[in-house]
Design a protein around this motif. Structure first.
Motif, PDB file in Angstrom:
ATOM      1  N   LYS A  83      -4.632   1.678  -1.320  1.00 51.16           N
ATOM      2  CA  LYS A  83      -3.273   1.642  -1.857  1.00 51.16           C
ATOM      3  C   LYS A  83      -2.678   0.236  -1.851  1.00 51.16           C
ATOM      4  O   LYS A  83      -1.528   0.046  -2.263  1.00 51.16           O
ATOM      5  CB  LYS A  83      -2.371   2.586  -1.053  1.00 51.16           C
ATOM      6  CG  LYS A  83      -2.813   4.046  -1.114  1.00 51.16           C
ATOM      7  CD  LYS A  83      -1.853   4.937  -0.343  1.00 51.16           C
ATOM      8  CE  LYS A  83      -2.357   6.376  -0.324  1.00 51.16           C
ATOM      9  NZ  LYS A  83      -2.443   6.959  -1.675  1.00 51.16           N
TER      10      LYS A  83
ATOM     11  N   THR B 210       5.580  -4.312   8.393  1.00 47.92           N
ATOM     12  CA  THR B 210       5.526  -2.876   8.611  1.00 47.92           C
ATOM     13  C   THR B 210       6.501  -2.490   9.715  1.00 47.92           C
ATOM     14  O   THR B 210       6.241  -2.723  10.900  1.00 47.92           O
ATOM     15  CB  THR B 210       4.091  -2.431   8.954  1.00 47.92           C
ATOM     16  OG1 THR B 210       3.228  -2.791   7.869  1.00 47.92           O
ATOM     17  CG2 THR B 210       4.018  -0.928   9.167  1.00 47.92           C
TER      18      THR B 210
ATOM     19  N   ARG C 134       5.383  -3.540  -8.803  1.00 44.86           N
ATOM     20  CA  ARG C 134       5.166  -2.681  -7.636  1.00 44.86           C
ATOM     21  C   ARG C 134       5.472  -3.417  -6.339  1.00 44.86           C
ATOM     22  O   ARG C 134       6.051  -2.850  -5.403  1.00 44.86           O
ATOM     23  CB  ARG C 134       3.718  -2.193  -7.660  1.00 44.86           C
ATOM     24  CG  ARG C 134       3.415  -1.141  -6.614  1.00 44.86           C
ATOM     25  CD  ARG C 134       2.025  -0.592  -6.794  1.00 44.86           C
ATOM     26  NE  ARG C 134       1.520  -0.020  -5.566  1.00 44.86           N
ATOM     27  CZ  ARG C 134       0.255   0.009  -5.222  1.00 44.86           C
ATOM     28  NH1 ARG C 134      -0.662  -0.516  -6.021  1.00 44.86           N
ATOM     29  NH2 ARG C 134      -0.126   0.560  -4.086  1.00 44.86           N
ATOM     30  N   SER C 135       5.116  -4.689  -6.279  1.00 45.45           N
ATOM     31  CA  SER C 135       5.388  -5.485  -5.090  1.00 45.45           C
ATOM     32  C   SER C 135       6.889  -5.678  -4.895  1.00 45.45           C
ATOM     33  O   SER C 135       7.401  -5.613  -3.772  1.00 45.45           O
ATOM     34  CB  SER C 135       4.681  -6.840  -5.196  1.00 45.45           C
ATOM     35  OG  SER C 135       4.766  -7.545  -3.977  1.00 45.45           O
TER      36      SER C 135
ATOM     37  N   GLN D 270       9.217  -3.606  -5.897  1.00 42.64           N
ATOM     38  CA  GLN D 270       9.741  -2.312  -5.462  1.00 42.64           C
ATOM     39  C   GLN D 270       9.482  -2.100  -3.974  1.00 42.64           C
ATOM     40  O   GLN D 270      10.346  -1.589  -3.245  1.00 42.64           O
ATOM     41  CB  GLN D 270       9.109  -1.191  -6.281  1.00 42.64           C
ATOM     42  CG  GLN D 270       9.532  -1.184  -7.741  1.00 42.64           C
ATOM     43  CD  GLN D 270       8.703  -0.236  -8.591  1.00 42.64           C
ATOM     44  OE1 GLN D 270       7.583   0.138  -8.223  1.00 42.64           O
ATOM     45  NE2 GLN D 270       9.237   0.155  -9.739  1.00 42.64           N
ATOM     46  N   TYR D 271       8.299  -2.500  -3.534  1.00 45.09           N
ATOM     47  CA  TYR D 271       7.952  -2.377  -2.121  1.00 45.09           C
ATOM     48  C   TYR D 271       8.856  -3.261  -1.265  1.00 45.09           C
ATOM     49  O   TYR D 271       9.351  -2.829  -0.218  1.00 45.09           O
ATOM     50  CB  TYR D 271       6.487  -2.756  -1.932  1.00 45.09           C
ATOM     51  CG  TYR D 271       6.022  -2.753  -0.493  1.00 45.09           C
ATOM     52  CD1 TYR D 271       6.168  -1.628   0.302  1.00 45.09           C
ATOM     53  CD2 TYR D 271       5.418  -3.880   0.067  1.00 45.09           C
ATOM     54  CE1 TYR D 271       5.740  -1.612   1.618  1.00 45.09           C
ATOM     55  CE2 TYR D 271       4.980  -3.881   1.379  1.00 45.09           C
ATOM     56  CZ  TYR D 271       5.149  -2.742   2.153  1.00 45.09           C
ATOM     57  OH  TYR D 271       4.731  -2.740   3.463  1.00 45.09           O
TER      58      TYR D 271
ATOM     59  N   ILE E 254      -1.389  -3.234  -2.856  1.00 45.15           N
ATOM     60  CA  ILE E 254      -0.897  -3.662  -4.166  1.00 45.15           C
ATOM     61  C   ILE E 254      -1.899  -4.622  -4.806  1.00 45.15           C
ATOM     62  O   ILE E 254      -2.349  -5.576  -4.172  1.00 45.15           O
ATOM     63  CB  ILE E 254       0.479  -4.320  -4.021  1.00 45.15           C
ATOM     64  CG1 ILE E 254       1.501  -3.275  -3.561  1.00 45.15           C
ATOM     65  CG2 ILE E 254       0.933  -4.948  -5.349  1.00 45.15           C
ATOM     66  CD1 ILE E 254       2.857  -3.846  -3.190  1.00 45.15           C
TER      67      ILE E 254
ATOM     68  N   ARG F 177      12.169  -1.615  -0.733  1.00 43.26           N
ATOM     69  CA  ARG F 177      12.116  -0.549   0.274  1.00 43.26           C
ATOM     70  C   ARG F 177      12.052  -1.129   1.684  1.00 43.26           C
ATOM     71  O   ARG F 177      12.709  -0.615   2.612  1.00 43.26           O
ATOM     72  CB  ARG F 177      10.900   0.356   0.031  1.00 43.26           C
ATOM     73  CG  ARG F 177      10.989   1.174  -1.254  1.00 43.26           C
ATOM     74  CD  ARG F 177       9.958   2.301  -1.257  1.00 43.26           C
ATOM     75  NE  ARG F 177       8.594   1.820  -1.153  1.00 43.26           N
ATOM     76  CZ  ARG F 177       7.841   1.474  -2.180  1.00 43.26           C
ATOM     77  NH1 ARG F 177       8.331   1.517  -3.419  1.00 43.26           N
ATOM     78  NH2 ARG F 177       6.587   1.071  -2.008  1.00 43.26           N
ATOM     79  N   GLN F 178      11.270  -2.196   1.841  1.00 47.69           N
ATOM     80  CA  GLN F 178      11.204  -2.841   3.158  1.00 47.69           C
ATOM     81  C   GLN F 178      12.567  -3.360   3.581  1.00 47.69           C
ATOM     82  O   GLN F 178      13.006  -3.155   4.721  1.00 47.69           O
ATOM     83  CB  GLN F 178      10.220  -4.017   3.111  1.00 47.69           C
ATOM     84  CG  GLN F 178       8.760  -3.634   3.059  1.00 47.69           C
ATOM     85  CD  GLN F 178       7.900  -4.878   2.944  1.00 47.69           C
ATOM     86  OE1 GLN F 178       8.001  -5.628   1.972  1.00 47.69           O
ATOM     87  NE2 GLN F 178       7.045  -5.116   3.930  1.00 47.69           N
TER      88      GLN F 178
ATOM     89  N   PRO G 230      10.551  -8.588   4.388  1.00 44.90           N
ATOM     90  CA  PRO G 230       9.814  -8.049   3.235  1.00 44.90           C
ATOM     91  C   PRO G 230       8.685  -8.968   2.808  1.00 44.90           C
ATOM     92  O   PRO G 230       8.602 -10.131   3.215  1.00 44.90           O
ATOM     93  CB  PRO G 230      10.892  -7.931   2.155  1.00 44.90           C
ATOM     94  CG  PRO G 230      11.941  -8.914   2.547  1.00 44.90           C
ATOM     95  CD  PRO G 230      11.936  -8.955   4.037  1.00 44.90           C
ATOM     96  N   THR G 231       7.814  -8.433   1.980  1.00 46.42           N
ATOM     97  CA  THR G 231       6.684  -9.202   1.483  1.00 46.42           C
ATOM     98  C   THR G 231       7.153 -10.456   0.757  1.00 46.42           C
ATOM     99  O   THR G 231       8.179 -10.458   0.084  1.00 46.42           O
ATOM    100  CB  THR G 231       5.826  -8.326   0.542  1.00 46.42           C
ATOM    101  OG1 THR G 231       4.658  -9.028   0.185  1.00 46.42           O
ATOM    102  CG2 THR G 231       6.579  -7.893  -0.701  1.00 46.42           C
TER     103      THR G 231
END
Length: 313
Positions: free
Chosen positions: A245, A106, A272-273, A275-276, A247, A279-280, A16-17
Motif C-alpha cells: 500500500k 505514524t 494520494r500523498s 491526501q495522506y 504510495i 489525514r496525518q 506529515p510526509t
C-alpha cells in the motif's frame, strides 16, 4: 556523566510526509551523537528505500539509523511489533548513554512510545493463516460480516473495504476471546520517559507541504523509483501485504502494466500523498497535547536551540 543520566534522553520528531522530519533528525543526531530511530510504518519495509523515503547511504554514514528497512515486505507488521522492536532499541541506547531521536509520521507509533497503546497478544500462525485464507476465498465483505457478529463495536469503526484492519481485528478477537475495545484502553506501558524528552511536531503551511510532496516524488523518480517498483512487485507476497500500500507502488505499477502514462502515474501518486499528509495533519492536531512543540518551519535559531537543549540536558 552519560547522556542517559542527564535530563534529555530522547527527541521525538513527528509530522506529515515531506515536512522535513528526517532532515532535522539527522542534523540533531550529527550534532549530539544521537541515533535516529524510525517511527514510520512504511519505512520499516525492505524493498522500499526510495518510495518510502528511507535514509540514504550518505545519511546512514553521517549518523546511525535503526528500524529502517528491516521487515520482509510480505509480512504484515503492526504497531505492537514495532513497539517490541523499538523497546529493545531504546533500551540499548539508554544502556549506551546515547540520545534516541525518534522520527516518523505514524501517529500510533508515537502513542505507543508514550504509553497510549495496550500490549496486543501475539497472533498464533494458524489463526493468522486461517483468516487470510478466508479473505482470499470469500472476500472482505464476508470478513466484515464475521467481525460484525463477533465484535459489533469494532465492526462499526472499520470500513468493510479496509481488509487489513478487519483481518487484524478478527485475529485479535479470536486470540484474546474478547472484544477489541477491551484491549484498547490506552493503558500500555510507555517505552520512554516523556518528562525527559523533547517532543517536536512539524506543521508546515499546506501550500509548502503540497509543493514539497510534488518535488520529492519527482526526486524519487530521478533516483530510480520506477525500477524499485518493478523489483518490489516481483517479491513474493509483497503486493498483498501492508507494504504493497506504499504510495507509488500501485501508481507506478499501473504504468509498468501499460495502463496509464508515467505523467498520470506521477500525478496520482502526488495526489494520494497530499491526501495522506492531510489525514496525518488532522490526526496530529487532535491527538497530540501541549507537550508537543509545534513548528511551521525550523529556522537556524530553532535548530540551535534544540541542539543546545539536548546537549545541556
Amino acid at each position: 556523566m552519560s547522556r542517559a543520566s542527564g535530563k534529555i534522553q530522547s527527541v521525538l520528531i513527528a509530522g506529515p510526509t515531506a515536512s522535513g522530519k528526517s532532515r532535522l533528525a539527522l542534523e540533531l543526531a550529527e550534532a549530539c551523537d544521537g541515533v535516529v530511530v524510525n517511527a514510520d510504518s512504511m519505512q520499516v519495509y525492505a524493498g522500499l528505500a526510495i518510495l518510502s523515503a528511507q535514509p540514504t547511504e550518505a545519511d546512514r554514514a553521517a549518523a546511525e539509523h535503526r528500524l529502517y528497512g528491516h521487515v520482509d515486505p510480505a509480512t504484515n507488521y503492526n504497531v505492537g511489533a514495532w513497539a517490541r522492536d523499538a523497546g529493545e532499541v531504546l533500551a540499548d541506547l539508554r544502556r549506551a548513554g546515547r540520545i534516541a531521536i525518534v522520527c516518523g509520521g505514524t501517529g500510533l507509533y508515537f502513542r505507543a512510545l508514550l504509553g497510549g497503546i495496550d500490549d496486543m497478544p501475539e497472533i498464533p500462525p494458524a489463526i493468522r493463516a486461517a483468516w487470510r485464507q478466508r479473505l482470499l476465498d470469500t472476500g472482505p465483505e464476508d470478513l466484515h460480516a464475521q467481525l460484525l457478529q463477533r465484535d459489533p463495536e469494532a465492526a462499526g469503526r472499520i470500513r468493510p473495504g479496509d481488509s487489513q484492519r478487519v483481518l487484524r481485528a478478527l485475529e485479535i478477537v479470536e486470540t484474546s476471546g474478547g472484544p477489541l475495545a477491551a484491549l484498547q484502553r490506552g493503558r500500555g506501558l510507555p517505552l520512554l520517559d516523556a518528562a525527559r524528552s523533547l517532543q517536536i511536531l512539524l506543521t508546515p503551511p499546506r501550500a509548502v507541504l503540497r509543493a514539497n510532496i510534488a518535488q520529492r516524488f519527482d526526486m524519487m523518480l530521478a533516483e530510480g523509483a520506477l525500477e524499485e517498483a518493478r523489483v518490489f512487485a516481483a517479491i513474493p507476497g509483497a503486493l498483498a501485504g501492508t507494504a504493497g500500500k506504499a504510495i507509488g507502488v500501485a501508481e507506478l505499477g499501473r504504468y509498468l502494466a501499460g495502463q496509464c502514462s508515467l505523467d498520470e502515474a506521477r500525478e496520482r501518486a502526488v495526489i494520494r500523498s497530499r491526501q495522506y499528509a492531510k489525514r496525518q495533519d488532522t490526526w496530529f492536531r487532535h491527538q497530540f497535547d501541549a507537550q508537543w512543540q509545534r513548528l511551521e518551519a525550523v529556522s537556524p535559531i530553532h535548530r540551535s536551540d534544540l541542539i543546545a537543549a539536548v546537549k545541556v540536558g
